[in-house]
Write an enzyme that holds these catalytic residues in place. Structure first.
Site, mmCIF file in Angstrom:
data_model
loop_
_atom_site.group_PDB
_atom_site.id
_atom_site.type_symbol
_atom_site.label_atom_id
_atom_site.label_comp_id
_atom_site.label_asym_id
_atom_site.label_seq_id
_atom_site.Cartn_x
_atom_site.Cartn_y
_atom_site.Cartn_z
ATOM 1 N N GLU A 118 51.235 14.161 -52.202
ATOM 2 C CA GLU A 118 50.346 13.069 -52.932
ATOM 3 C C GLU A 118 49.155 14.028 -53.389
ATOM 4 O OE1 GLU A 118 49.449 9.383 -51.465
ATOM 5 O OE2 GLU A 118 47.946 9.083 -52.735
ATOM 6 N N MET A 126 57.810 4.210 -44.860
ATOM 7 C CA MET A 126 56.930 5.331 -45.110
ATOM 8 C C MET A 126 55.811 5.263 -43.866
ATOM 9 S SD MET A 126 53.779 6.628 -46.088
ATOM 10 C CE MET A 126 53.005 5.823 -47.576
ATOM 11 N N GLU A 128 50.656 9.030 -57.612
ATOM 12 C CA GLU A 128 49.841 7.524 -57.817
ATOM 13 C C GLU A 128 49.118 7.556 -59.081
ATOM 14 O OE1 GLU A 128 47.329 6.463 -54.193
ATOM 15 O OE2 GLU A 128 45.777 5.936 -55.704
ATOM 16 N N ASP A 146 37.473 6.360 -57.803
ATOM 17 C CA ASP A 146 38.611 5.918 -57.480
ATOM 18 C C ASP A 146 38.552 4.200 -57.221
ATOM 19 O OD1 ASP A 146 40.929 5.495 -56.147
ATOM 20 O OD2 ASP A 146 40.618 6.591 -54.100
ATOM 21 N N HIS A 156 49.080 4.846 -41.691
ATOM 22 C CA HIS A 156 48.735 5.867 -41.478
ATOM 23 C C HIS A 156 48.736 5.933 -39.929
ATOM 24 C CE1 HIS A 156 46.139 5.661 -45.026
ATOM 25 N NE2 HIS A 156 46.356 6.947 -45.116
ATOM 26 N N ASP A 208 41.307 1.956 -57.418
ATOM 27 C CA ASP A 208 42.342 1.181 -56.767
ATOM 28 C C ASP A 208 42.434 -0.065 -56.874
ATOM 29 O OD1 ASP A 208 43.336 3.285 -55.080
ATOM 30 O OD2 ASP A 208 42.079 2.917 -53.274
ATOM 31 N N ASP A 239 46.076 3.782 -38.401
ATOM 32 C CA ASP A 239 46.095 2.305 -38.635
ATOM 33 C C ASP A 239 46.746 1.554 -37.645
ATOM 34 O OD1 ASP A 239 45.011 2.984 -41.086
ATOM 35 O OD2 ASP A 239 46.996 3.146 -42.323
ATOM 36 N N HIS A 277 45.568 8.210 -59.510
ATOM 37 C CA HIS A 277 45.046 9.911 -59.289
ATOM 38 C C HIS A 277 45.240 10.213 -60.651
ATOM 39 C CE1 HIS A 277 45.480 9.648 -54.670
ATOM 40 N NE2 HIS A 277 44.582 8.423 -55.122
ATOM 41 N N LYS A 327 45.675 14.401 -55.714
ATOM 42 C CA LYS A 327 44.564 13.721 -56.194
ATOM 43 C C LYS A 327 43.580 14.587 -56.828
ATOM 44 C CE LYS A 327 41.275 10.009 -54.909
ATOM 45 N NZ LYS A 327 40.678 8.970 -53.624
ATOM 46 N N ASP A 371 49.262 0.875 -53.233
ATOM 47 C CA ASP A 371 48.052 1.434 -52.461
ATOM 48 C C ASP A 371 47.015 1.150 -53.426
ATOM 49 O OD1 ASP A 371 46.517 3.067 -51.319
ATOM 50 O OD2 ASP A 371 47.270 5.128 -51.764
ATOM 51 N N ASP A 394 52.993 5.669 -55.332
ATOM 52 C CA ASP A 394 51.787 4.729 -54.977
ATOM 53 C C ASP A 394 51.336 3.926 -56.321
ATOM 54 O OD1 ASP A 394 51.798 5.461 -52.478
ATOM 55 O OD2 ASP A 394 49.788 6.493 -52.514
HETATM 56 C C1 GCO Z 1 43.518 7.501 -51.662
HETATM 57 C C2 GCO Z 1 44.861 7.742 -51.219
HETATM 58 C C3 GCO Z 1 45.375 7.451 -50.148
HETATM 59 C C4 GCO Z 1 46.768 7.800 -49.638
HETATM 60 C C5 GCO Z 1 46.888 7.513 -48.316
HETATM 61 C C6 GCO Z 1 48.247 7.922 -47.752
HETATM 62 O O1 GCO Z 1 42.922 7.679 -52.658
HETATM 63 O O2 GCO Z 1 42.621 7.134 -50.673
HETATM 64 O O3 GCO Z 1 45.576 7.230 -52.586
HETATM 65 O O4 GCO Z 1 45.174 5.852 -50.033
HETATM 66 O O5 GCO Z 1 47.583 7.181 -50.481
HETATM 67 O O6 GCO Z 1 46.037 8.018 -47.442
HETATM 68 O O7 GCO Z 1 48.355 9.152 -47.528
HETATM 69 MN MN MN Z 2 47.700 6.957 -52.501
HETATM 70 MN MN MN Z 3 44.311 6.657 -54.087
#
Ligand code: GCO
Ligand code: MN
Ligand code: MN
Length: 381
Positions: free
Chosen positions: A188, A95, A224, A262, A61, A264, A64, A227, A190, A294, A252
């Site tokens: 993306e 990216m 993703e 979430d 980002h 991850d 970041d 998601h 979610k 991700d 992702d």
């Molecule tokens: C999440 C998202 C993020 C995005 C990232 C890129 O669930 O927080 O997946 O990780 O992928 O912000 O835009």
């Molecule tokens: Mn993501």
């Molecule tokens: Mn995510």
């Protein structure tokens, strides 16, 4: 049991095109119930370590790398230093994305904020992030609308919100064209988190939305795994639809249990069969973009655990890829598939009661097929 003796088989290499967000390995384990448990890792540190582990590149980002309040001169210095690090370790940045969710100004959304001042601020921030991506050689710009949603529908008309969302993305494609950037946008989806409900909550919704944009050819998706699962959907089918429409611009990779927050989780660490079919789909498709992770390490981990997480993500992808090859080379599995194909081809046309009855009576032998796959994934074949 067919067991691999080749230790290099699971060793990641740059040509495998594995990438990680700076925010993923950089995740400090903060959650709504507890504070950070790990130290901050500098971008340079992350690049060095990931390159040693065999990754192809990193993603980021805007914030970041460059703090939100940095001056242009500070930004340029940070970018120049980072480019040197990337060159030293031969790491790419395919990216870049924009953070439109962390700062409290975005608490009611960015592109879908009811305030035109906030919307304009968000668009400008995204354009600056595109400039950053261009400077780092990125040709994909991911857009995840973290706060593009609501808790209460009383707040805004969702049709109005979608119109604002569209305006925002149109402004970005316009900018890409005007700046002649070799960059495409990947949306993306979610379903929820951090907002109660997010707009355009699935990849399918994103694909339909893209058709309404000024420059649909410049916009695709970044599905993703987690998601799709949070929405109770099958990620394999989401990715397949994106591929079918020529819209899989980026992906992702992570893992997630159904109907949870979430999580991850490390790629392929939970749903072994689902992950296998996703890797099979990717490897058998013409998608040759990054395999982007991700996800983040469990909160129980120290920094060493983070590198185990990164190493494990890549090794797992390669292990699944090997399983796909074994599937393709497994005589019994291929014979079973062939038998099903033959039966489909040789079955009669449904032009008489007897012929219709034939199709009613037939079995498809998918139980036997699935059992073979299960045994293959358990290392028994
Ligand atoms: C999440 C998202 C993020 C995005 C990232 C890129 O669930 O927080 O997946 O990780 O992928 O912000 O835009
Ligand atoms: Mn993501
Ligand atoms: Mn995510």
């Amino acid at each position: 049991m067919v067991m691999t003796k080749d230790a290099t088989l699971l060793t990641p290499k740059p040509e495998d095109r594995f990438t990680f967000g700076l925010w993923t390995v950089g995740n400090r384990g903060r959650d709504p119930f507890g504070d950070a448990v790990r130290p901050t890792l500098s971008p340079a540190n992350i690049v060095r370590k990931l390159s040693q582990l065999g990754a192809y590149g990193v993603t980021l980002h805007d914030n970041d790398l460059v703090p939100m309040d940095a001056t242009l001169a500070q930004r340029d210095r940070i970018v120049a230093e980072f480019r040197t690090v990337l060159a030293d370790y031969q790491m790419a940045v395919p990216m870049v994305t924009v953070n439109l969710f962390y700062d409290p100004v975005f608490k009611d959304g960015a592109f879908t904020s009811a305030s035109s001042a906030v919307r304009q601020f968000a668009i400008n921030k995204a354009k600056a992030a595109m400039d950053l991506g261009h400077a780092l050689g990125a040709n994909i710009f991911v857009l995840w609308g973290g706060r593009e949603g609501v808790e209460t529908e009383a707040a805004k008309d969702p049709r109005q919100a979608l119109a604002w969302y569209r305006e925002g993305i149109n402004a970005l494609t316009e900018y890409v064209v005007q700046q002649k950037y070799a960059m495409r946008i990947a949306l993306e989806a979610k379903p929820n988190e951090p907002r109660g409900d997010l707009y355009l909550s699935t990849t399918g919704a994103m694909l339909a939305f893209i058709a309404t944009l000024d420059h649909p050819e410049l916009v695709g998706v970044n599905p993703e795994v987690a998601h799709a699962k949070m929405a109770g959907l099958n990620p394999v089918h989401e990715v397949a639809q994106a591929l079918d429409q020529g819209k899989l611009f980026h992906i992702d990779l992570n893992d997630q249990r159904l109907a949870r927050y979430d999580q991850d989780l490390r790629f392929g660490s939970d749903d072994i069969k689902g992950t296998f079919y996703l890797v099979k789909l990717l490897e058998e498709s013409d998608y040759n973009g990054p395999r982007h992770f991700d996800a983040h390490a469990y909160r129980t981990e120290d920094v060493e655990g983070v590198w185990q997480f990164a190493r494990g993500s890549m090794r797992s992808y390669l292990a699944y890829r090997e399983a796909v090859k074994r599937f393709q080379q497994d005589n019994e599995i291929q014979a079973a598939l062939h038998a099903i194909e033959q039966m489909n081809a040789q079955g009669p046309t449904l032009d008489s009661p007897e012929h219709i009855e034939w199709w009613r009576q037939r079995g498809y032998a998918y139980e036997a097929l699935d059992q073979l796959v299960t045994e293959l994934l358990l290392g028994m074949r």
